[in-house]
Motif scaffolding. Structure first.
Motif, PDB file in Angstrom:
ATOM      1  N   PHE A 130       0.837  -1.199   0.000  1.00  0.00           N
ATOM      2  CA  PHE A 130       0.000   0.000   0.000  1.00  0.00           C
ATOM      3  C   PHE A 130       0.875   1.254   0.000  1.00  0.00           C
ATOM      4  CE2 PHE A 130      -2.478   3.177   2.444  1.00  0.00           C
ATOM      5  CZ  PHE A 130      -3.451   3.400   1.480  1.00  0.00           C
TER       6      PHE A 130
ATOM      7  N   TYR B 253       3.894   1.532  -1.204  1.00  0.00           N
ATOM      8  CA  TYR B 253       4.447   1.714  -2.553  1.00  0.00           C
ATOM      9  C   TYR B 253       3.393   2.350  -3.462  1.00  0.00           C
ATOM     10  CZ  TYR B 253       8.596  -1.238  -1.704  1.00  0.00           C
ATOM     11  OH  TYR B 253       9.776  -1.749  -1.246  1.00  0.00           O
ATOM     12  N   TYR B 254       2.146   1.906  -3.295  1.00  0.00           N
ATOM     13  CA  TYR B 254       1.091   2.462  -4.134  1.00  0.00           C
ATOM     14  C   TYR B 254       0.954   3.963  -3.888  1.00  0.00           C
ATOM     15  CZ  TYR B 254      -3.481   3.810  -5.708  1.00  0.00           C
ATOM     16  OH  TYR B 254      -4.495   4.496  -6.309  1.00  0.00           O
ATOM     17  N   LYS B 255       1.005   4.349  -2.612  1.00  0.00           N
ATOM     18  CA  LYS B 255       0.921   5.773  -2.296  1.00  0.00           C
ATOM     19  C   LYS B 255       2.105   6.522  -2.915  1.00  0.00           C
ATOM     20  CE  LYS B 255      -1.760   7.375   0.702  1.00  0.00           C
ATOM     21  NZ  LYS B 255      -2.983   8.151   0.367  1.00  0.00           N
TER      22      LYS B 255
ATOM     23  N   ASP C 102       1.441   7.039  -6.416  1.00  0.00           N
ATOM     24  CA  ASP C 102       0.419   8.062  -6.547  1.00  0.00           C
ATOM     25  C   ASP C 102       0.999   9.461  -6.408  1.00  0.00           C
ATOM     26  OD1 ASP C 102      -2.260   7.984  -7.096  1.00  0.00           O
ATOM     27  OD2 ASP C 102      -2.746   8.744  -5.080  1.00  0.00           O
TER      28      ASP C 102
END
Ligand code: HEM
Ligand SMILES: [Cu+2]
Lengths: 223, 559
Positions: free
Chosen positions: A125, A127-129, A132
């Motif tokens: 999560f 890494y996803y942020k 983003d």
């Protein structure tokens, strides 16, 4: 195998002596020493990355600080707690295996693997942020948030290499813990290979230890 | 105390006849010797016997050595003419990279530890096996996978960075197949780590009753020291090369000044491994010589404890001198002086060993058989190599000869003159033990001489060339350098014969050689108390050690 089929124990524990050894003590000593040495080399492997992080910080303090502020402190701190808990349950597994509590050992190992998985999910999560927020400078096709501070990319890349390598170790760890939990559930395993749990425990604690260095070096030091 | 904590039993179960320096029985062909225990190919490729794994390594590294040597021959061929007409610049660059990568990573570093170490270390400490036999097999497979992959890449694709892979050339500018080469070297590193791990654990936990630390032969001490270097240095190399891979693949910039990185950081990290790696290459050679010299002087090794400590000393100080490869790369003056002084310090333990060997030979009953000839050659060449190392560690001189043929000659004197000769010496010395056959002695002596003369003819001119200013890694040079270059190339022909002969007659001896007795050299050490070749589990009964290492009888006692 359904969990209820696993006897609570205590069952007999022991170590099957391999051909090259003369005594159980010798074999246990060798196995533990081998794992310790392997872990020492792992520590040195990561040490190179920590060294790079520190050098970059010394050379480019102005670029590193804003980059480090982008790291998700809250997620990192939560993950630290998760790993500490997982070490606790791993220790539980070792203690129970010493007493021959078969079911307890399996349960503790399953909890350990679950906590490891939670860590990985949180990390994913994060890494996803990062993605983003345009904090992936190695993606040539995607603009980079701190492009005006070129040196910050060094720090961010080092962060990915270090956490990625750590994640790889953790994934391996989770896989081994799950496989071994399944093995422990089978009759007779503790009687033949109890020491493998202890050796695995060393490895697991070590992955936690690495994170205990990653977290301050990357997340805390540069804020 | 034995490793498992029980007190040493007072019994002595080694028959006196075996401890006595007298040739023992031969067991060749007996059903249980390790060579004849099983015959299938599978029994070799899937073996966990440390002796067979040692032989597998012996075959593998010989294979790599031959490739590396062919590349070397082509390099010398190219240098016969000054204008570099024989190969294109590109081919020449690929050739010396092929040579360097193969010789350093796939021959010298694994050579003695994985062959003699695997075969002999457990026997020398009286164990049945290494501590982790399956891991041992795995590390051979890892080695082969990485090394063959890289070699295929080097031969088919070609890489032009040299064995040192310096950034930013390797990351940004080279257009050759650098990534696969790096990947293979990284993989081979893991095999080194596993071998080192196995040896350290074996020495700690598998010693026979009575085999205390200070009863271990020096060869075991050097294997232990080398394993420590493997363990402490290789991971740093691994991560450095991984960063290089990321840099080349994703431009992460750690070594790229355009992105704020620092190419000198690569050199620091690379040499932090690679200077210790030169001791990975040289310490095992020292171990081999420390076995051969007492056996052929029939005399106790002089200053056993000093030699043992010197091995550990080298293994530690070697981590503190990497900066001497960077004197001219903008290192600060303070750092340069510190690294220079520390490099001088490294010479001390090395010299201790040389003095010990010489003192062992002094007043011994010397037999100049092949292994001893190799050992003598080793000592002479190692002294030259070591002393020129001191020249290089002197700041003002290095300023002049850095990156010239002087450096090339320096490290060849140590790595080829030293390690490769020690390897051949050890191969002859233990050949009867490995195979149960004797090699033809006359041919052995001829080859040892050829090797020594050919080596000097090849590399001594390079000191002169370097001093006159010929840079390394170029194949165009001013015509006045031609004479020395031709001399060097001619010498390499002799040297090649010095390698070719043993390959031929050793193979010949497998079938036609005389059968070897258990102890053809009347040498001491546990490996000579078991039959030649040893049984599958090394000893018929577990040995109990109640004697000191190298307990050759005094000269006085012998007469
Ligand atoms: C004992 C085993 C030794 C080995 C195997 C060895 C090997 C090497 C190698 C491979 C290089 C060249 C690396 C390259 O640039 O590609 C080198 C350079 C060097 N060696 Fe050694 N060496 C040894 C001992 C020593 C000692 C004892 C000293 C100093 C007391 C020394 C001082 C140096 C220095 C200063 C250089 C760098 C020269 C330059 O690049 O300008 N070496 N050595
Ligand atoms: Cu060096």
């Amino acid at each position: 195998m359904s969990a209820s089929a696993i006897p609570a124990g205590p069952v007999q524990i022991g170590v099957e002596i391999e051909e090259q050894f003369h005594t159980e003590k010798q074999q246990r000593h060798a196995a533990k020493l081998g794992m310790w040495i392997w872990l020492a080399t792992e520590l040195l492997l990561f040490a190179g990355l920590f060294l790079v992080a520190l050098i970059i910080r010394v050379q480019h303090p102005d670029a590193v600080t804003p980059a480090a502020r982008h790291l998700k402190f809250a997620i990192g701190a939560t993950n630290t707690a998760v790993l500490i808990l997982s070490s606790l349950s791993m220790s539980g597994a070792i203690e129970m295996s010493r007493m021959g509590w078969q079911r307890g050992t399996v349960r503790c190992m399953q909890v350990t693997a679950a906590l490891g998985t939670i860590f990985l999910l949180l990390k994913g999560f994060e890494y996803y942020k990062d993605f983003d927020e345009h904090m992936m400078p190695f993606l040539a096709w995607r603009p980079y948030e701190l492009a005006h501070l070129p040196a910050s990319a060094l720090f961010v890349d080092d962060y990915y290499v270090a956490t990625g390598l750590h994640g790889l170790h953790l994934t391996t760890g989770v896989a081994i813990v799950l496989v071994m939990a399944w093995q422990v559930g089978r009759p007779g395993y503790l009687a033949r290979h109890q020491n493998r749990i202890e050796v695995l425990g060393l490895y697991w604690h070590f992955i936690d230890l690495i994170w205990m260095i990653v977290f301050p070096v990357l997340y805390l030091l540069n804020r | 105390m034995s490793p498992d904590g029980t007190a040493t039993p007072p019994r002595q179960n080694l028959p006196a006849t075996l401890r006595d320096p007298r040739p023992g029985r031969t067991t060749l062909g007996r059903p249980d010797d390790y060579l004849h225990a099983e015959h299938t190919l599978r029994s070799w490729l899937w073996t966990i016997d440390h002796k067979r794994i040692g032989i597998l390594y012996l075959l593998s590294i010989t294979f790599f050595f031959v490739f590396g040597a062919i590349a070397a021959g082509l390099i010398r061929l190219s240098l016969v003419v000054p204008d570099g007409q024989i190969f294109t610049n590109d081919t020449y660059n690929k050739l010396f990279t092929l040579h360097g990568v193969i010789m350093v990573w796939f021959f010298l570093i694994p050579s003695i530890p994985t062959t003699f170490g695997n075969f002999l270390l457990p026997i020398m400490i009286g164990a049945k096996e290494v501590a982790f036999p399956r891991l041992n097999r795995t590390s051979w497979y890892i080695f082969m996978a990485g090394a063959l992959f890289t070699m295929a890449d080097l031969v088919i694709g070609g890489v032009d960075t040299g064995w040192t892979f310096y950034a930013p050339f390797s990351t940004t500018f080279s257009n050759t197949y650098v990534l696969p080469a790096l990947a293979g070297v990284i993989v081979v590193g893991f095999s080194s780590i596993l071998t080192g791990l196995n040896f350290v654990v074996t020495v700690h936990t598998m010693r026979a009753p009575g085999m205390t630390w200070f009863r271990m032969p020096i060869f075991v001490w050097t294997m232990y020291a080398v394993s420590l270097i493997f363990l402490l240095a290789t991971p740093v190399l691994t991560i450095t090369l991984m960063l290089l891979v990321m840099e080349r693949a994703f431009h992460i910039g750690v070594f790229d000044p355009a992105l704020g990185g620092d190419p000198v950081l690569f050199e620091h990290m690379f040499w932090f491994y690679s200077h210790p790696a030169v001791y990975i290459m040289v310490l095992p050679g020292m171990g081999v010589i420390s076995e051969i010299v007492p056996a052929f002087a029939q005399k106790k090794l002089f200053g056993y404890r000093f030699v043992a400590y010197a091995s550990l000393g080298l293994a530690s100080v070697t981590f503190l001198v990497w900066g001497h490869h960077m004197f001219v790369n903008g290192e600060s003056e303070t750092a340069a002086v510190a690294f220079s002084v520390l490099s001088f310090a490294v010479a001390v333990p090395s010299a201790v060993k040389v003095y010990n060997w010489t003192a062992t030979i002094y007043k011994g009953s010397i037999k100049l058989d092949t292994p001893m000839l190799y050992a003598m050659a080793y000592i002479g060449l190692f002294v030259i190599g070591g002393l020129t190392g001191l020249f290089l560690a002197t700041l003002s001189i290095d300023e002049h000869v850095h990156d010239t043929y002087f450096v090339v000659a320096h490290f060849h004197y140590i790595m080829v003159g030293g390690t490769a000769l020690a390897f051949l010496g050890g191969l002859h010395y233990w050949w009867p033990k490995f195979t149960g056959r004797m090699y033809p002695e006359a041919w052995g002596r001829v080859s040892a001489f050829l090797g020594f003369i050919g080596f000097n003819a090849t590399f001594f001119p390079q000191f002169l060339l370097g001093y006159m200013g010929m840079p390394r890694r170029y194949h165009n040079y001013p015509p006045e350098f031609q004479l020395l270059n031709v001399a060097s190339s001619m010498g390499s022909l002799l040297l090649a014969l010095g390698y070719l002969f043993p390959m031929i007659y050793l193979v010949w001896s497998l079938r036609y050689g005389k059968r070897a007795s258990a102890n053809p050299w009347l040498a001491k050490g546990l490996e000579w108390t078991t039959s030649s070749p040893p049984p599958a589990h090394n000893f018929d009964e577990q040995p109990v050690v109640d004697f000191e290492p190298y307990d050759y009888r005094d000269r006085e006692a012998r007469v």
